[in-house]
Design a protein around this motif. Structure first.
Motif, short mmCIF file in Angstrom:
data_model
loop_
_atom_site.label_atom_id
_atom_site.label_comp_id
_atom_site.label_asym_id
_atom_site.label_seq_id
_atom_site.Cartn_x
_atom_site.Cartn_y
_atom_site.Cartn_z
N THR A 1 0.70 -1.00 -0.43
CA THR A 1 -0.03 0.45 0.17
C THR A 1 0.61 1.33 -0.25
O THR A 1 0.34 2.08 -0.55
N SER B 1 2.39 2.16 -3.24
CA SER B 1 1.48 1.98 -4.55
C SER B 1 0.43 3.85 -4.18
O SER B 1 0.72 4.21 -4.87
N PHE B 2 1.01 4.47 -2.84
CA PHE B 2 1.08 5.60 -2.62
C PHE B 2 2.10 6.59 -2.95
O PHE B 2 2.04 7.17 -3.95
N PHE C 1 3.96 5.67 -6.01
CA PHE C 1 3.41 6.30 -7.09
C PHE C 1 2.41 6.55 -7.19
O PHE C 1 2.83 8.43 -8.68
N GLY C 2 1.40 6.62 -6.94
CA GLY C 2 -0.12 7.25 -7.37
C GLY C 2 0.30 8.90 -7.10
O GLY C 2 -0.41 8.92 -8.15
N SER C 3 0.70 8.92 -6.43
CA SER C 3 0.03 10.04 -5.66
C SER C 3 1.03 11.12 -5.81
O SER C 3 0.81 12.01 -6.80
N ALA D 1 0.57 -3.22 -5.79
CA ALA D 1 1.24 -2.34 -6.00
C ALA D 1 0.95 -1.28 -6.91
O ALA D 1 0.27 -0.08 -7.51
N ASP E 1 -2.76 -1.05 -7.80
CA ASP E 1 -3.04 -0.33 -7.06
C ASP E 1 -3.42 1.47 -6.90
O ASP E 1 -3.93 2.32 -6.54
N SER E 2 -2.03 1.38 -7.70
CA SER E 2 -1.92 3.03 -8.11
C SER E 2 -2.47 3.78 -8.54
O SER E 2 -2.87 4.65 -8.09
N VAL F 1 -5.80 5.11 -6.82
CA VAL F 1 -4.78 6.19 -5.53
C VAL F 1 -4.14 7.87 -6.52
O VAL F 1 -4.26 8.93 -6.66
N TYR F 2 -3.48 7.42 -7.83
CA TYR F 2 -3.25 8.39 -9.06
C TYR F 2 -5.32 9.20 -8.74
O TYR F 2 -4.72 10.42 -9.01
N ARG G 1 -7.33 1.58 1.32
CA ARG G 1 -6.90 0.96 -0.09
C ARG G 1 -6.02 -0.57 1.37
O ARG G 1 -5.38 -1.15 0.20
#
Lengths: 319, 272
Positions: free
Chosen positions: B82, B85-86, B88-90, B142, B145-146, B149-150, B199
């Motif tokens: 998680t 993933s945060f 990457f995504g954010s 990740a 899931d990202s 988050v994206y 998430r």
């Protein structure tokens, strides 16, 4: 009406583009394999000659873009190549299993959709009462539970303690329809629990949303009974979001069957996919992955088209 | 912080208790567990006794020990995934929001395609090509899931990006990274925190499902999803061993959800 058709055509175009990109991803994914399929399947002990022969058989000696076009062309014609594990044509393996998966998902939908809509309407009607709270808490916990937990609880209750239903859902093509329904009742119930929770919550939210609008207040002031308001005034107007919810959840259902199929040893496409991933039988993985994706995207497309058609605002808007 | 906790509803406190309990068990696993993680100490599927608190599993390992180590492996893996993933995504979401233009278009369309693909199927395809190992598992999940988050961090950053203080920073000539670190991130943190809980639940259930399918964490490492799979056969004999790890998964997810509910309620203002 012209606007709607234009919107729908755009949406269909977008879905086709997505499917195309996904087919590319699936194809390239296998290309990226360290070494190639031949090395992976035959292992390190294979002689260079066997690897070479195997490569010829899979047409790995041709350049990638030619192979992609050939693969896609064959796929559209229903020829998915041969399984690496047992050399049988993939199409033969998949077709029966895919119809089983659709049968399970369809049966679940028959139970879950009316149940979820009914519970959703009742929860909206009796909102903020004990009934609503009980329903909300129950559905929230079902959302947090993994599917196999629900499945094993149902097995423990209905097949071990009460001995009512079989814990293994083996079906074969010669079974009668009634017998089939009996066999798959437990997996269908498991899926129902999971899907109903989502659908019911969203139905409730959609109806409560409509209940806040001015014409409902008007109807209340006129003194119409609450049940009548909900059925005649609120429900038709919340149809668009509800249809969307149902179709999106059906899409989820087709994919959600994977785990339930494994728990109940049900001969569906999901179980085949999991087995093939473990065996790294790539043609089967490619074909079943693409079929799952197309079904999923198709149902999402259906959700959008239906909600566009049932939305009066969109039918009249000028953009 | 403490006064906030005092005002919290009962459900959030229960949730917090559940999460703390699980974390403590995970951290102090070697001290709590009476046996070694992979040691065979008894008969197959022995019942509950003073020697084995929860009985034994399908090859005679102590189930209580496996549960304790399973908490450690499963929770740690889900947490790392998680967090990744945060990251990457954010990061991508912030860059897309601040930069705009073709970078935003390209990233958003790419994410749209990945999101229109069922997650479980996507993960299965990647694992079939790369094989299942812990790093592959972490990166695959990740990555998938990202995308969620994206979406969220881009939307949040879009709102912040039009504020005057970002404009001022731009006029001052600050670069992209400075703006993201000093202006966007601090303001985007509260909504992203609630999302982290959601998430985490999703990733935790996802890893458990993959392990249950035999494609996640590989034996002999203990993890809850895999333990359900290994002991699944017991249920037909009326032994409820597989329900224990499955119940533990459900228990922790419900706990996290209770906290997230409270967080969402707080950040949504007081609507009731």
């Amino acid at each position: 009406m012209k606007n709607v058709i234009c919107h729908i055509l755009k949406r269909i175009g977008a879905s086709l583009a997505t499917i195309f990109v996904i087919s590319l991803i699936i194809f390239i994914g296998v290309e990226l394999l360290p070494g190639d399929v031949a090395d992976t399947v035959l292992g390190q002990s294979a002689t260079p000659e066997t690897v070479e022969a195997f490569r010829k058989e899979l047409k790995l000696d041709l350049p990638p873009h030619i192979r992609y076009v050939a693969w896609l062309k064959n796929f559209v014609q229903g020829d998915f190549g041969n399984s690496l594990a047992n050399k049988r044509p993939v199409a033969e393996l998949i077709s029966w299993r895919f119809s089983n998966t659709l049968f399970l998902a369809g049966t679940t939908a028959l139970i879950a959709v009316p149940l979820a809509i009914l519970l959703g309407i009742l929860a909206a009607f009796y909102r903020n009462t004990l009934y609503d709270k009980v329903i909300s808490t129950t559905t929230l916990s079902f959302i947090s539970f993994p599917e196999f937990f629900v499945a094993y609880i149902l097995i423990a209750l209905f097949s071990v303690k009460m001995e009512l239903f079989p814990s293994i859902a083996m079906i074969d093509p010669h079974m009668g329809l009634g017998r089939k329904f009996y066999t798959i009742l437990l997996p269908a119930l498991t899926l129902t629990c999971v899907v109903t929770a989502h659908m019911m919550r969203q139905t409730r939210a959609a109806i409560i949303n409509v209940l806040a609008s001015a014409y409902i207040e008007m109807a209340e002031i006129k003194g119409i009974r609450r049940l009548r308001i909900i059925i005649h005034h609120a429900f038709p107007n919340s149809l668009s979001p509800v249809i969307n919810v149902v179709a999106v959840n059906l899409a989820y259902l087709v994919v959600g069957v994977v785990i339930v199929e494994v728990v109940f040893v049900y001969p569906g496409l999901g179980q085949l996919l999991v087995d093939s991933v473990a065996k790294r039988d790539l043609p089967v993985v490619q074909a079943s992955g693409l079929i799952f994706s197309i079904t999923y995207i198709g149902l999402n497309l259906l959700a959008d088209v239906l909600s566009m058609l049932s939305n009066p605002k969109l039918r009249q808007s000028q953009f | 912080m403490l006064s906030l906790l005092r005002q919290s509803p009962l459900s959030a406190r229960i949730g917090l208790g559940i999460v703390l309990f699980n974390c403590l068990v995970a951290v102090f696993a070697p001290l709590i567990a009476p046996y070694e993680e992979t040691a065979v100490v008894g008969d197959v599927w022995e019942t509950v006794s003073a020697q084995f608190f929860l009985g034994t599993d399908h090859i005679g390992r102590d189930l209580f020990t496996r549960m304790v180590y399973g908490a450690r492996n499963t929770i740690a893996l889900a947490f790392i995934t998680t967090a990744l993933s945060f990251m990457f995504g954010s990061l991508l979401g912030f860059v897309a929001a601040v930069k705009g233009g073709w970078i935003d278009q390209l990233l958003s369309r790419l994410i749209d395609v990945i999101m229109s693909f069922p997650t479980l199927i996507f993960a299965l395809m990647i694992l079939s090509v790369l094989g299942s190992s812990i790093p592959t598992l972490i990166f695959t999940i990740a990555l998938l899931d990202s995308t969620r988050v994206y979406r969220l961090s881009r939307a949040v950053a879009m709102d912040i990006e039009v504020m005057e203080f970002v404009e001022v920073a731009r006029l001052r000539g600050e670069g992209l990274w400075w703006i993201i670190r000093h202006e966007i991130l601090p303001n985007a943190l509260p909504p992203l925190t609630a999302e982290f809980g959601l998430r985490f639940c999703f990733v935790f259930l996802f890893i458990a499902s993959l392990s249950f399918l035999g494609l996640g964490i590989q034996p002999p490492l203990a993890d809850w999803g895999g333990m359900v799979r290994e002991n699944a056969g017991a249920i037909t004999f009326g032994i409820f061993t597989p329900l224990i790890p499955a119940g533990a998964i459900a228990f922790l997810t419900v706990g996290v959800n209770m906290i997230v509910d409270w967080f969402l309620h707080l950040s949504s203002g007081l609507h009731e």
